[in-house]
Design a protein around this motif. Structure first.
Motif, PDB file in Angstrom:
ATOM      1  N   ILE A  78     -45.751 -51.420  56.859  1.00  0.00           N
ATOM      2  CA  ILE A  78     -44.489 -51.246  56.829  1.00  0.00           C
ATOM      3  C   ILE A  78     -44.071 -50.002  57.733  1.00  0.00           C
ATOM      4  N   PRO A  79     -44.393 -49.913  58.969  1.00  0.00           N
ATOM      5  CA  PRO A  79     -44.202 -48.732  59.767  1.00  0.00           C
ATOM      6  C   PRO A  79     -42.767 -48.392  59.746  1.00  0.00           C
ATOM      7  N   ALA A  80     -41.977 -49.058  59.400  1.00  0.00           N
ATOM      8  CA  ALA A  80     -40.487 -48.665  59.521  1.00  0.00           C
ATOM      9  C   ALA A  80     -39.988 -47.903  58.525  1.00  0.00           C
ATOM     10  N   GLN A  81     -40.853 -47.858  57.195  1.00  0.00           N
ATOM     11  CA  GLN A  81     -40.593 -47.047  56.025  1.00  0.00           C
ATOM     12  C   GLN A  81     -41.699 -45.927  56.081  1.00  0.00           C
ATOM     13  N   VAL A  82     -42.058 -45.192  57.183  1.00  0.00           N
ATOM     14  CA  VAL A  82     -43.003 -44.417  57.496  1.00  0.00           C
ATOM     15  C   VAL A  82     -42.461 -43.534  58.494  1.00  0.00           C
ATOM     16  N   LEU A  83     -41.894 -42.233  58.234  1.00  0.00           N
ATOM     17  CA  LEU A  83     -41.350 -41.489  59.229  1.00  0.00           C
ATOM     18  C   LEU A  83     -42.319 -40.329  59.685  1.00  0.00           C
ATOM     19  N   LYS A  84     -42.655 -40.471  60.685  1.00  0.00           N
ATOM     20  CA  LYS A  84     -43.646 -39.475  61.518  1.00  0.00           C
ATOM     21  C   LYS A  84     -43.236 -38.418  62.427  1.00  0.00           C
ATOM     22  N   MET A 122     -35.260 -44.839  52.944  1.00  0.00           N
ATOM     23  CA  MET A 122     -36.063 -45.734  53.594  1.00  0.00           C
ATOM     24  C   MET A 122     -36.720 -47.068  52.571  1.00  0.00           C
ATOM     25  N   VAL A 123     -36.479 -46.720  51.346  1.00  0.00           N
ATOM     26  CA  VAL A 123     -36.883 -47.555  50.253  1.00  0.00           C
ATOM     27  C   VAL A 123     -35.833 -48.971  50.410  1.00  0.00           C
ATOM     28  N   ASP A 124     -36.302 -49.882  50.169  1.00  0.00           N
ATOM     29  CA  ASP A 124     -35.242 -51.115  50.145  1.00  0.00           C
ATOM     30  C   ASP A 124     -34.359 -50.950  49.293  1.00  0.00           C
ATOM     31  N   GLU A 125     -32.983 -51.232  49.540  1.00  0.00           N
ATOM     32  CA  GLU A 125     -31.997 -50.879  48.712  1.00  0.00           C
ATOM     33  C   GLU A 125     -31.949 -51.755  47.395  1.00  0.00           C
ATOM     34  N   ARG A 126     -32.467 -52.636  47.529  1.00  0.00           N
ATOM     35  CA  ARG A 126     -32.588 -53.785  46.492  1.00  0.00           C
ATOM     36  C   ARG A 126     -33.496 -53.099  45.085  1.00  0.00           C
ATOM     37  N   VAL A 127     -34.219 -52.251  45.495  1.00  0.00           N
ATOM     38  CA  VAL A 127     -35.063 -51.704  44.412  1.00  0.00           C
ATOM     39  C   VAL A 127     -34.830 -49.779  44.477  1.00  0.00           C
ATOM     40  N   ARG A 128     -33.982 -49.799  45.284  1.00  0.00           N
ATOM     41  CA  ARG A 128     -33.757 -48.181  45.397  1.00  0.00           C
ATOM     42  C   ARG A 128     -33.190 -47.429  44.314  1.00  0.00           C
ATOM     43  N   GLN A 143     -45.475 -53.365  45.588  1.00  0.00           N
ATOM     44  CA  GLN A 143     -44.263 -54.063  46.082  1.00  0.00           C
ATOM     45  C   GLN A 143     -44.015 -52.849  47.498  1.00  0.00           C
ATOM     46  N   LEU A 144     -44.151 -53.279  48.618  1.00  0.00           N
ATOM     47  CA  LEU A 144     -44.092 -52.459  49.849  1.00  0.00           C
ATOM     48  C   LEU A 144     -42.832 -52.420  50.044  1.00  0.00           C
ATOM     49  N   GLU A 145     -41.783 -52.930  49.663  1.00  0.00           N
ATOM     50  CA  GLU A 145     -40.507 -52.478  49.972  1.00  0.00           C
ATOM     51  C   GLU A 145     -40.077 -51.401  48.984  1.00  0.00           C
ATOM     52  N   THR A 157     -42.667 -39.700  54.362  1.00  0.00           N
ATOM     53  CA  THR A 157     -42.636 -38.746  55.369  1.00  0.00           C
ATOM     54  C   THR A 157     -43.618 -37.994  55.612  1.00  0.00           C
ATOM     55  N   GLU A 158     -44.300 -37.951  56.848  1.00  0.00           N
ATOM     56  CA  GLU A 158     -45.428 -37.124  56.926  1.00  0.00           C
ATOM     57  C   GLU A 158     -45.177 -36.206  58.132  1.00  0.00           C
ATOM     58  N   ASN A 159     -46.282 -35.354  58.375  1.00  0.00           N
ATOM     59  CA  ASN A 159     -46.279 -34.326  59.531  1.00  0.00           C
ATOM     60  C   ASN A 159     -44.974 -33.529  59.636  1.00  0.00           C
ATOM     61  N   VAL A 160     -44.820 -33.034  58.370  1.00  0.00           N
ATOM     62  CA  VAL A 160     -43.762 -32.146  58.193  1.00  0.00           C
ATOM     63  C   VAL A 160     -44.252 -30.665  58.629  1.00  0.00           C
ATOM     64  N   GLU A 161     -43.304 -30.102  59.245  1.00  0.00           N
ATOM     65  CA  GLU A 161     -43.547 -28.654  59.587  1.00  0.00           C
ATOM     66  C   GLU A 161     -42.555 -27.765  59.189  1.00  0.00           C
TER      67      GLU A 161
END
Length: 338
Positions: free
Chosen positions: A180-186, A215-221, A325-327, A332-336
């Motif tokens: 789920i790369p769209a749900q991972v902010l790098k 980034m979590v699917d709105e249906r389960v957010r 559940q992937l959704e 969010t990683e690589n935070v500076e």
């Protein structure tokens, strides 16, 4: 230089072997044996009890080394209405996911005890219990480390090259990066990193957690069970900011220390978890994270190895990591911090 067990040390080792054999229901632990599934469950429970985080997620025994996920939750609404005069009622597949299978990998936790240590600890009458508790706690911490840092399952692991056990198994974060790369902010405005602070991608930790949640699917957010697992460096930066602005007031300083800054970030309960990446934020629910262990795969043997002046305790089992559940997972990683 060789070292021989003292007579009392040898006596304690024999007692430990007998206690292990009784625990596992076998004649001797000196030969490799398979742990019965019911005893494997007890062993698994004992390991889980050694870490608060493992008690919050799912650590379960499964029968197959490869199969369908166990805890598929609902991925959206199932309620509606059908005009049956013109249309057949249709059951909704609420658990439809792109990736709903798991696969386990052989995992070893082998421990050695030098004769000198056994002699030193032989004075403790509960030596066997202390030893077992120490090993179980380390296995618990190792499981958490692999879950957050594991990137692949190597045929031959290398603790020197991969000190965070990156090569033991593919953990939750790596599965998210791949599935789920769209749900991972790098990265943000600056390539290769997300910045937090004045003029950065996010002004503060609240804003960062809030956007991670989006980034979590709105249906389960908004199910009420999401939490934020926050890296220690990010928590420390936020705590330092509060110290700078309010730490001079005794009552405020006490509040910062005793309540760990504030209870929530971005509207979510926040947690600090051992071995979680120090510069990352994960938003999910605890029950969305699982570790599966094959119930019939745990094998054990304890060997007296005089060639190395030590006792060797071999443990292996098949286990793996699952995002149910992937959704319902966002990272969010690589935070500076700036």
């Amino acid at each position: 230089m060789s070292y021989n067990l003292s007579s009392y040390g040898a006596q304690m080792y024999s007692a430990m072997q007998l206690a292990m054999a009784e625990t596992y229901g076998v004649d001797t632990v000196a030969r490799m044996f398979s742990v019965e599934p019911t005893i494997a469950q007890e062993l698994n429970d004992a390991i889980t009890a050694k870490a608060d985080f493992l008690q919050r997620i799912n650590v379960v025994l499964v029968t197959e080394i490869k199969g369908q996920k166990v805890f598929l939750g609902t991925s959206g609404p199932v309620t509606g209405r059908t005009n049956t005069k013109t249309t057949d009622r249709e059951a909704k597949d609420a658990s439809a996911l792109d990736e709903n299978t798991y696969e386990l990998s052989s995992t070893e936790s082998d421990v050695s005890l030098s004769y000198a240590k056994i002699d030193a600890w032989a004075k403790f009458p509960d030596f066997h219990q202390k030893y077992s508790a120490a090993v179980q706690k380390q296995i618990a911490l190792d499981r958490i480390m692999v879950g957050f840092h594991g990137t692949h399952a190597a045929v031959q692991t290398d603790i020197v090259q991969y000190p965070l056990l990156q090569d033991v198994n593919k953990g939750w974060l790596q599965q998210a990066r791949e599935q789920i790369p769209a749900q991972v902010l790098k990265e943000g405005a600056v390539a290769g990193k997300v910045t937090m602070g004045p003029g950065g991608d996010y002004e503060n930790l609240d804003a960062l957690v809030h956007d991670t949640k989006q980034m979590v699917d709105e249906r389960v957010r908004d199910g009420g069970d999401l939490v934020a697992i926050i890296g220690s460096d990010l928590l420390a930066a936020d705590k330092a900011k509060l110290y700078a602005s309010q730490g001079g007031t005794p009552t405020e300083k006490e509040r910062i220390e005793s309540q760990q800054v504030i209870a929530t970030y971005g509207g979510l309960p926040s947690f600090s978890v051992p071995n979680f990446p120090v510069n990352s934020v994960l938003v999910t629910s605890f029950d969305n994270l699982s570790i599966y262990v094959q119930d019939s795969s745990w094998r054990k043997q304890t060997v007296d190895n005089p060639k190395r002046s030590r006792i060797e305790d071999y443990n292996s089992r098949n286990e793996g990591y699952v995002i149910e559940q992937l959704e319902k997972f966002a990272l969010t990683e690589n935070v500076e911090v700036i």
